[in-house]
Design an enzyme around this catalytic site. Structure first.
Site, PDB file in Angstrom:
ATOM      1  N   HIS A   4      11.389  -1.472 -24.776  1.00  0.00           N
ATOM      2  CA  HIS A   4      11.205  -1.055 -26.061  1.00  0.00           C
ATOM      3  C   HIS A   4      10.228  -0.479 -25.757  1.00  0.00           C
ATOM      4  CE1 HIS A   4      13.520  -4.736 -26.274  1.00  0.00           C
ATOM      5  NE2 HIS A   4      12.864  -5.206 -27.931  1.00  0.00           N
TER       6      HIS A   4
ATOM      7  N   GLU B 248      26.140  -1.368 -29.410  1.00  0.00           N
ATOM      8  CA  GLU B 248      25.552  -0.037 -29.853  1.00  0.00           C
ATOM      9  C   GLU B 248      26.900   0.686 -29.236  1.00  0.00           C
ATOM     10  OE1 GLU B 248      24.565  -2.436 -28.158  1.00  0.00           O
ATOM     11  OE2 GLU B 248      22.383  -2.028 -29.319  1.00  0.00           O
TER      12      GLU B 248
END
Lengths: 327, 339
Positions: free
Chosen positions: A129, A60
């Protein structure tokens, strides 16, 4: 007018912008896979090829930084993070670099990057999440942050974000992806920083963002049957915030419920409440109320999860209390 | 690609005289500009932190001499040399360090934020390793457009401790990006010797597991750096990139400011004999000696050049002195483009 789902409206925006401008390209984890970005990237790889639709390794920080770097070098990248939670690894390129770049070099060079993060929550996925980080990014000078609630705005804000000459964080919610709505076929931009009145009302203003807008609209329907007229204002842009629209609505109704899809403390809801406290108090008939996520990590277990995420009934209940209370 | 150790010195006379003198002039410009900042730093007229690159000029000059003007460079906190070597204007650099409106970043960035897009200098920033991935993106832009542009990331040995370097090496190798990773190994991450930072010191080895061409070069030999950079740039243009270059060098000044021992809270813990040894290996004086010994330039010519560059530096300071500070009412300017 054609009807599209929210996710296909994003997809259409990407197709049209990549068609119109060679410098626009998409990269991120899973852009070849509907499992990651939920059909948002459908057909792009076949149409534009692997140079402009880049499925990346799990990195990322470097991938987002690379996106920022392509922007400095004249491209218009869209960097997608299939879960916003993964963006913590990309804070340096987004916050230290992209957000500051233009100011830091006195207006010589900006980074027109779209960083697209998906809130991917529910389904017992737990704390890592699930997170909605719009307030975190909105806190940073030099970033713009948008959270479309409708298919129309998903397309129009994605196009506006791509066209903007500055870094924009575009945030959608997987729970919105299947929602259907009218979407004009031609490309169009929804201006950043402009709220939209979704429902007119006279007794109370409900400001909302993203998924919360739908809860607010359901609540307003429920309340109308009880004789309470709620105005629903979809902010659309977290930053810049449409302060004038908020004040205009609150001045009309005299009551404010701020709904926010993030945590309550130190979040986007506080900014709306503070605006009204600073500039819109005169006509208030009751203290401002907020409805947001509790200051807790998201739990996994179903019953806890159910207790964690507000539903339309919670919005309606907050409005009832607001209407009953007196300043 | 082979390494170019000092013993295998390239013969000066293999090169056109104009190139040799140009390389020398560029190194000299960086050195004299850097040294001209010492006094103003010490007397407080320069207030922003300044990381001088005296001693490391050959890396910036050697690498940038292998580039086209439209190739991209990104730097770090110690990037005065990168900026000047890529073609940035000296008066814009000096004015920036003094926080003036005439600076390359209009006084908003200071010494650590140098930029001139017109010569491919896309910027510099002090977050260690922070611009490596940005340069990666500049290389990716070149690949997507197919415009044969190369991107260079300059970073120090300290940056080899950061994860994003390894992410970037992997991504660049995977995509065959036209990128030079140039690690200026000056043996210290601020105060910490490289040996205390890593189990093994061979920095040029770190890119090899990614299947990347890696080379170690004597960073104080401008011709050696140029040779390696030219080969690396050619490889990138032919789609055989990226390339990792470790350039061994040494800073002759403090980590921040002219002398860590008399400045601020830092102490220069480097052994005096080590510093003395590297002073002997000064990239500029050693190159001067070679130019004269091999008949490429005379003492008089070099003295004349030194005088000319000295006047350039004076002119840059004069420009900075007359340039106004940014007005307080423009505090909010340049937050967003076209707003």
């Amino acid at each position: 007018m054609p009807t599209l789902t929210y996710v296909m409206a994003i997809n259409q925006a990407l197709h049209q912008m990549m068609e119109a401008d060679d410098s626009v390209f998409l990269m991120g984890q899973g852009v070849k896979s509907p499992w990651y970005v939920g059909n948002a990237a459908n057909g792009l790889l076949d149409r534009f090829g692997p140079d402009r639709v880049i499925d990346t390794p799990v990195s990322e920080n470097a991938v987002t930084g690379a996106g920022v770097g392509t922007a400095l070098a004249g491209m218009r990248p869209i960097v997608v993070h299939p879960r916003m939670d993964f963006m913590f690894y990309a804070f340096d390129p987004i916050i230290n670099q992209a957000a500051n770049w233009y100011y830091m070099n006195g207006g010589r060079l900006s980074a027109p990057v779209v960083v697209w993060g998906i809130i991917n929550r529910g389904g017992e996925q737990a704390a890592q999440h699930s997170q909605a980080l719009h307030a975190t990014f909105a806190h940073v000078p030099g970033l713009k942050v948008v959270m479309p609630a409708s298919p129309h705005d998903a397309k129009g804000l994605m196009i506006a974000a791509i066209q903007d000459d500055n870094p924009v964080v575009f945030i959608d919610d997987r729970w919105l992806h299947g929602i259907e709505g009218e979407v004009p076929a031609e490309p169009y931009a929804v201006p950043l920083g402009r709220a939209a009145v979704r429902r007119e009302g006279s007794d109370v203003t409900i400001t909302a963002l993203s998924y919360m807008t739908h809860l607010a609209l359901q609540a307003a329907e429920e309340l109308a049957a009880e004789g309470i007229s709620a105005e629903v204002l979809d902010l659309r842009s977290v930053k810049p915030m449409d302060r004038a629209a908020v004040l205009a609505s609150v001045n009309k109704t005299g009551r404010l419920l701020v709904c926010d899809p993030g945590w309550q403390s130190f979040g986007a809801s506080a900014e709306v409440a503070a605006l009204v406290a600073e500039e819109g108090c005169a006509g208030l008939k009751a203290p401002v109320r907020r409805l947001a996520l509790p200051d807790l990590p998201a739990p996994a277990s179903g019953p806890l999860e159910k207790a964690y995420y507000p539903v339309a009934g919670d919005v309606a209940q907050a409005v009832r209390q607001l209407v009953q209370s007196q300043s | 690609m082979t390494s170019a150790p000092g013993k295998d010195r390239l013969y000066v006379m293999q090169y056109p005289r104009d190139l040799l003198l140009d390389l020398h002039r560029r190194m000299l410009a960086i050195r004299l500009c850097e040294e001209s900042l010492v006094e103003p730093i010490l007397d407080g007229s320069i207030r922003c932190p300044v990381h001088l690159c005296s001693g490391q000029e050959a890396v910036a000059v050697g690498v940038c001499a292998a580039l086209r003007q439209d190739d991209y460079v990104m730097g770090n906190h110690r990037s005065h040399g990168h900026f000047l070597a890529k073609g940035g204007r000296m008066e814009a650099l000096v004015a920036e360090v003094f926080g003036k409106e005439g600076g390359c970043s209009r006084g908003r960035g200071g010494s650590m934020h140098l930029i001139d897009p017109s010569v491919g200098m896309l910027g510099s920033a002090p977050i260690v390793s922070g611009t490596i991935s940005l340069a990666l993106g500049a290389a990716l832009a070149g690949k997507i457009r197919g415009d044969q542009r190369v991107a260079v990331s300059f970073f120090g040995d300290g940056a080899t401790g950061e994860g994003v370097l390894y992410e970037s090496l992997n991504f660049a190798a995977l995509m065959h990006l036209p990128m030079l990773f140039v690690c200026e190994n000056n043996l210290y991450a601020t105060h910490m010797p490289i040996g205390d930072c890593r189990p093994a010191c061979a920095l040029s080895d770190i890119a090899r597991p990614f299947g990347m061409e890696s080379v170690c070069v004597e960073g104080n030999d401008v011709l050696a750096v140029l040779a390696v950079a030219q080969e690396a740039v050619a490889a990138c243009r032919e789609g055989r990139g990226p390339v990792f270059i470790e350039a061994s060098t040494y800073r002759l000044r403090g980590h921040v400011g002219p002398d860590d021992n008399i400045q601020g809270t830092h102490t220069d813990i480097r052994p005096p004999e080590e510093l003395a040894r590297w002073r002997e290996n000064d990239p500029i004086t050693t190159f001067e000696a070679r130019l004269v010994a091999e008949g490429a330039a005379s003492d008089e010519e070099l003295a004349r050049m030194r005088g000319e560059v000295g006047r350039e530096v004076e002119a840059a300071h004069a420009f900075a002195a007359q340039s106004p500070h940014p007005p307080a009412e423009e505090l909010a300017a340049h937050l967003f483009k076209h707003d």
